[in-house]
Design a protein around this motif. Structure first.
Motif, short mmCIF file in Angstrom:
data_model
loop_
_atom_site.label_atom_id
_atom_site.label_comp_id
_atom_site.label_asym_id
_atom_site.label_seq_id
_atom_site.Cartn_x
_atom_site.Cartn_y
_atom_site.Cartn_z
N LEU A 137 0.84 -1.21 0.00
CA LEU A 137 0.00 0.00 0.00
C LEU A 137 0.87 1.25 0.00
CD1 LEU A 137 -2.88 -0.81 2.51
CD2 LEU A 137 -3.04 -0.52 0.04
N ALA A 138 1.89 1.22 0.85
CA ALA A 138 2.76 2.39 0.98
C ALA A 138 3.53 2.63 -0.31
CB ALA A 138 3.73 2.20 2.14
N ASN A 139 3.67 1.57 -1.12
CA ASN A 139 4.36 1.74 -2.39
C ASN A 139 3.42 2.16 -3.50
OD1 ASN A 139 6.81 1.11 -1.30
ND2 ASN A 139 6.69 -1.06 -1.84
N GLY A 140 2.15 2.36 -3.16
CA GLY A 140 1.21 2.89 -4.13
C GLY A 140 0.38 1.85 -4.84
N LYS A 145 -8.47 5.05 8.90
CA LYS A 145 -8.09 5.01 7.49
C LYS A 145 -6.70 4.41 7.27
CE LYS A 145 -8.79 8.84 5.24
NZ LYS A 145 -8.94 8.14 3.95
N GLU A 172 -4.35 5.58 5.50
CA GLU A 172 -3.32 6.62 5.60
C GLU A 172 -2.76 6.68 7.01
OE1 GLU A 172 -6.08 6.90 3.84
OE2 GLU A 172 -5.94 8.42 2.27
N GLN A 173 -3.67 6.58 7.96
CA GLN A 173 -3.27 6.66 9.37
C GLN A 173 -2.38 5.47 9.74
OE1 GLN A 173 -6.75 6.83 11.74
NE2 GLN A 173 -5.75 7.82 13.49
N ILE A 204 -0.50 3.72 7.70
CA ILE A 204 0.81 3.90 7.06
C ILE A 204 1.67 4.84 7.89
CG2 ILE A 204 1.99 4.78 5.01
CD1 ILE A 204 0.47 2.39 4.22
N ALA A 205 1.07 5.94 8.32
CA ALA A 205 1.81 6.92 9.12
C ALA A 205 2.33 6.27 10.39
CB ALA A 205 0.91 8.11 9.44
N LYS A 262 5.20 3.88 9.69
CA LYS A 262 6.44 4.61 9.40
C LYS A 262 7.05 5.13 10.69
CE LYS A 262 7.29 4.49 5.00
NZ LYS A 262 8.57 3.92 4.50
N LEU A 305 -4.78 13.85 6.94
CA LEU A 305 -5.00 12.52 6.38
C LEU A 305 -4.29 11.47 7.22
CD1 LEU A 305 -4.66 13.00 2.52
CD2 LEU A 305 -6.71 12.45 3.81
N ALA A 306 -3.05 11.79 7.57
CA ALA A 306 -2.24 10.84 8.34
C ALA A 306 -2.84 10.62 9.72
CB ALA A 306 -0.81 11.33 8.45
N ASN A 307 -3.61 11.59 10.18
CA ASN A 307 -4.25 11.44 11.49
C ASN A 307 -5.59 10.73 11.39
OD1 ASN A 307 -2.16 12.68 12.79
ND2 ASN A 307 -3.10 14.70 12.76
N THR A 338 0.57 7.29 -6.96
CA THR A 338 -0.79 6.96 -7.36
C THR A 338 -1.78 7.11 -6.21
OG1 THR A 338 -0.28 4.66 -6.87
CG2 THR A 338 -0.08 5.35 -9.16
N LYS A 339 -1.32 6.82 -5.00
CA LYS A 339 -2.27 6.80 -3.90
C LYS A 339 -1.81 7.64 -2.70
CE LYS A 339 -3.72 2.67 -2.78
NZ LYS A 339 -4.92 3.24 -2.18
N ASN A 340 -2.80 8.02 -1.91
CA ASN A 340 -2.50 8.80 -0.71
C ASN A 340 -1.54 8.07 0.22
OD1 ASN A 340 -3.99 11.00 -1.38
ND2 ASN A 340 -5.80 10.40 -0.21
N GLU A 341 -1.75 6.78 0.36
CA GLU A 341 -0.90 5.98 1.24
C GLU A 341 0.57 6.18 0.89
OE1 GLU A 341 -3.78 5.00 0.03
OE2 GLU A 341 -4.66 3.36 1.20
N GLN A 342 0.84 6.20 -0.41
CA GLN A 342 2.20 6.35 -0.88
C GLN A 342 2.75 7.72 -0.49
OE1 GLN A 342 2.32 5.77 -5.07
NE2 GLN A 342 4.47 5.17 -5.11
N ILE A 356 1.76 9.59 2.03
CA ILE A 356 1.98 9.61 3.48
C ILE A 356 3.32 8.95 3.81
CG2 ILE A 356 1.11 8.77 5.70
CD1 ILE A 356 -0.84 10.70 4.66
N ALA A 357 3.55 7.79 3.20
CA ALA A 357 4.79 7.06 3.45
C ALA A 357 5.99 7.93 3.08
CB ALA A 357 4.81 5.76 2.65
N LYS A 363 6.52 10.75 5.57
CA LYS A 363 7.09 10.25 6.82
C LYS A 363 8.58 9.98 6.64
CE LYS A 363 3.91 10.06 10.01
NZ LYS A 363 4.08 10.84 11.26
N ASP A 364 8.92 9.38 5.51
CA ASP A 364 10.33 9.10 5.24
C ASP A 364 11.15 10.37 5.22
OD1 ASP A 364 10.33 6.37 5.12
OD2 ASP A 364 9.89 6.27 2.98
#
Lengths: 221, 221
Positions: A166-169, A207, A209-210, A212-213, A216, B166-168, B206-210, B212-213, B216-217
DNA sequence: ATAATTCTTACGGGAAACCGTAACTCTTCC
DNA sequence: GGAAGAGTTACGGTTTCCCGTAAGAATTAT
């Protein structure tokens, strides 16, 4: 008795203070390397020359740079080292503090100590070295509690795999195909959804997103 | 001439080696604190007692623990410090290496040096201190190139605000209400979507998750 | 071997996010 | 004051995700 120590740590500043700590403990025969590949090479050479190391202090995450490495981090380095020199004592010195990873390292890789970088990490490291020198294991105190209280979700390899994707998109609906390709089970979209839901529920997240955060932050991915 | 130095850094091990570096440069009047609030308090006291510090070496990210803090990290600490003692020299010593953040710190907060933690960070820090002592700015060499190439998206405060929400775990559709409440503009859902799309497009995500990751990085959030 | 249990997957309705277009508002300039 | 332009918002269709239920497969027990 610990005499010869190898430090595998990419941050020079941390390296210096680890060395200083070792000095204070009267261990002057220390080598340090900035790359995992170098660490393994040194240990191999030590075994060959019959001058093997007594202790390895290693970080888990190493910054990638122009020098291409076979071993990218401590999690790979440790099993490799174990094969070369099974009796080597190992203390892991890392910022990441994930109970499941730490448990795994103690269990599977039979490490001797784990110290989390942070406030008072130098004192903790000193304690750890002293403890290991006495042939005992050093387990981070505050973690014994954390591992007990199970409000923290224990991330499995499967979890980490999905979350990493997911984190990789990758889109959720594309993950099943990938997992099948890779031979990972369960691969069904529902299972993935269910698992993610379960994780989010236990952590009280809403969500992805949360999540993933969080991962990380925790150094899980 | 730099005499009195304050180190704000939560990792004891890093603290030790920074202190050692300062010693090597003949600066023995060093204090160190593990929390941002303490750092500000010390600087305030220094100014009041007419014994102000000449240099602050600070990290950006501080681990949260049981001690509740008003100032959570270096990005908040630096402007606060600037208000108290505008002429204080500041060197930032951090793992995060985001060109836009560094530029912002030099531009808005008028810091004097930035050193990225990593291989050779101790040497770089030494150089930085020497440079700053000569009333010059110390700018990480390898970054001058990176900043030129603009393929990296420059995150605005607005971007960071949205991404943090989003991350929250806030749902996208709930963000407009929050932004209106807060008085931030633009607050429309479309604007938020548009902005997120733009960011993702420039970073080829492509995605929000990406996203966010990535943030964070990079230490952006 | 069959039943029971658990794990995995398939399906479908509904919500949210995504994406393009068009209308609207506000500044800026003439 | 009016026109041009940029920026913002509103709307609708499509895709993806979310979530509950039920069917199917695998494992264990009886």
């Amino acid at each position: 008795m610990i005499k010869k120590v190898l430090i595998a740590e990419d941050h020079e500043s941390v390296n210096i203070s680890v060395e200083k700590t070792l000095e204070e403990l009267g261990m002057t025969q220390t080598d340090y390397v900035y790359y995992c590949d170098d660490a393994l090479a040194r240990i191999q050479k030590g075994v060959q020359d019959d001058q093997s190391y007594d202790l390895l202090i290693t970080d888990l995450s190493f910054i990638k740079d122009s020098r291409v490495q076979k071993i990218s981090g401590g999690l790979e380095l440790i099993p490799a080292v174990r094969q070369v020199q099974p009796d080597l004592r190992i203390i892991v010195f890392s910022v990441s503090c994930i109970p499941s990873t730490i448990e795994m390292l103690f269990g599977q890789s039979d490490i001797d100590g784990y110290v989390c970088k942070g406030r008072n990490d130098a004192k903790a490291l000193k304690e750890a070295i002293e403890t290991v020198a006495k042939n005992q294991r050093y387990f981070p105190r505050h973690l014994t509690q954390k591992i007990r209280q199970k409000n923290v979700h224990d991330f499995t390899e499967y979890d980490i795999k999905i979350i990493t994707l997911l984190a990789n998109g990758m889109r959720q609906k594309d993950i099943p195909a990938y997992l099948i390709e890779e031979g990972t089970k369960p691969a069904g979209l529902s299972s993935i959804e269910k698992r993610l839901n379960y994780i989010k529920e236990t952590l009280e997240f809403t969500k992805n997103e949360q999540l993933i955060a969080f991962c990380k932050d925790m150094g899980i991915i």
